[in-house]
Write a protein that holds these residues in place. Structure first.
Motif: not given
Length: 388
Positions: A228-240
């Motif tokens: 899982t990741s915070a990437s989708k929920s918080f719109n930070i996919a580019g931060l890895k």
């Protein structure tokens, strides 16, 4: 609930991410899973502070992110996560590949369930495994479900793992706990691994809460590995930054076997942003969920009024809509027609599964209501010469 307002088009077109640099300026880009909402203030503040102190070196490892996620998972998801059983990496896709490499041998079958997030096809082959498709049962009218009998048959035939999408992209289905427990029992009977991509979990609407796979049973904890990741929920996919989570000795052995560099691939800004998101992003996320609820309902109304031949089922999670455009007569890949004739970019349906994706497209509704309205108006205008 205080909604979070998406940014207007003139501001969005200053962004340099893929969503805003892949198409000409006259195209409304609604294919890529990026949201148009402003960054959560706690995340923005944490990143700005990091830049001001020149904190741009290597990240310190998994522990800080894992501990922040532990609190977020407990309070928002009902999930008891042990930070010692978390290994971070750059993103969910990378985590899936590395775990599959540990739990399969070259040529082993891996189950995926079309229509499914297109990179799953590539991730399985990148891991040197073989794709085994077990399509979802049901459809837009009656709703979808996992084909548990088909999945068990695939395991009986020799498949050694499954990539579970929970919640499911692109259809927005949230499997219930009983279904996930049944899947875990099947995995236990055949001694296989369920690799659960749960990146969209926090984006489930409150009426249909997401159930983390590792919470449903001892069998799930023994045979499951969550990513899982915070990437989708918080719109930070580019931060890895992503997390590989286990809940058993069996799973721990898989994590322990991951190459040393897997953890070092997490970005420093990804780690900083994830900690801020998990610790202080809850109010922002609630506002985004309320706005997404409004938009999924608005989309239903717009389609009923302007494109009644298009079939759509409101998703219970994510900000993605799976549309059946078959009746418009736009061919197997209607997104290609929509891009050329309506200047609306959608995700190409056949990439989600060559058969089940035919005549379909995926639309991202994490935008302003005005953009959504304009997109459906354009599609309706492009459809009118064909259906008259």
């Amino acid at each position: 609930m205080q909604r979070i307002a998406a940014e207007p088009l003139d501001a969005l077109r200053n962004r340099t991410s893929a969503k805003w640099r892949s198409y000409p300026a006259d195209v409304l880009p609604l294919p890529v899973a990026e949201m148009d909402y402003p960054l959560a203030e706690p995340i923005a503040a944490a990143l700005i502070d990091a830049v001001r102190r020149s904190d741009t070196g290597y990240n310190q490892g998994s522990r800080t992110v894992a501990e922040a996620f532990q609190g977020f998972a407990a309070t928002r998801l009902g999930w008891d996560v042990d930070p010692a059983r978390v290994t971070c990496t750059a993103d969910v896709s990378m985590g899936i590949v590395e775990v599959l490499r540990r739990v399969t041998s070259p040529g082993d079958g891996v189950v995926i369930t079309p229509p499914i997030y297109p990179p799953f096809f590539d991730l399985v082959t990148e891991s040197s495994a073989r794709i085994v498709e077990v399509p979802m049962l049901g459809g837009i009218d009656e709703g979808w479900s996992l084909d548990l009998e088909g999945i068990e048959a695939a395991f009986e035939a020799g498949a050694r793992a499954m990539v579970l999408c929970n919640p499911h992209n692109p259809i927005g289905m949230v499997p219930d706990a009983a279904t996930l427990a049944a899947l875990a029992d099947i995995a236990a009977r055949h001694d296989v691994t369920i690799v659960a991509d749960e990146v969209h979990g926090p984006l489930a609407q409150p009426a249909t809460p997401y159930t983390p796979f590792l919470t449903v049973s001892d069998a799930a904890r023994e045979h499951g590995i969550a990513i899982t990741s915070a990437s989708k929920s918080f719109n930070i996919a580019g931060l890895k930054s992503a997390l590989v989570v286990t809940a058993s000795d069996r799973g721990d052995r898989v994590r322990a076997a991951l190459p040393y560099e897997v953890e070092w691939r997490m970005g420093q800004f990804g780690a900083i942003a994830s900690v801020a998101a998990f610790r202080a992003g809850g109010r922002w996320l609630d506002g985004v969920l309320a706005s997404l609820d409004d938009n999924r309902r608005l989309l239903a109304d717009l389609l009923a009024d302007e494109l009644p031949g298009v079939r759509y089922r409101m998703p219970d999670a994510t900000y993605l809509a799976w549309l059946d455009l078959s009746e418009l007569g736009w061919g197997d890949d209607p997104a290609a027609y929509a891009l050329e004739h309506a200047k609306v970019a959608l995700a190409n349906g056949p990439t989600f599964g060559a058969t089940v994706g035919r005549g379909h497209a995926r639309l991202n509704f994490a935008c302003t209501p005005e953009v959504l309205d304009e997109a459906i108006t354009r599609l309706a205008e492009a459809a009118s010469p064909v259906v008259e």
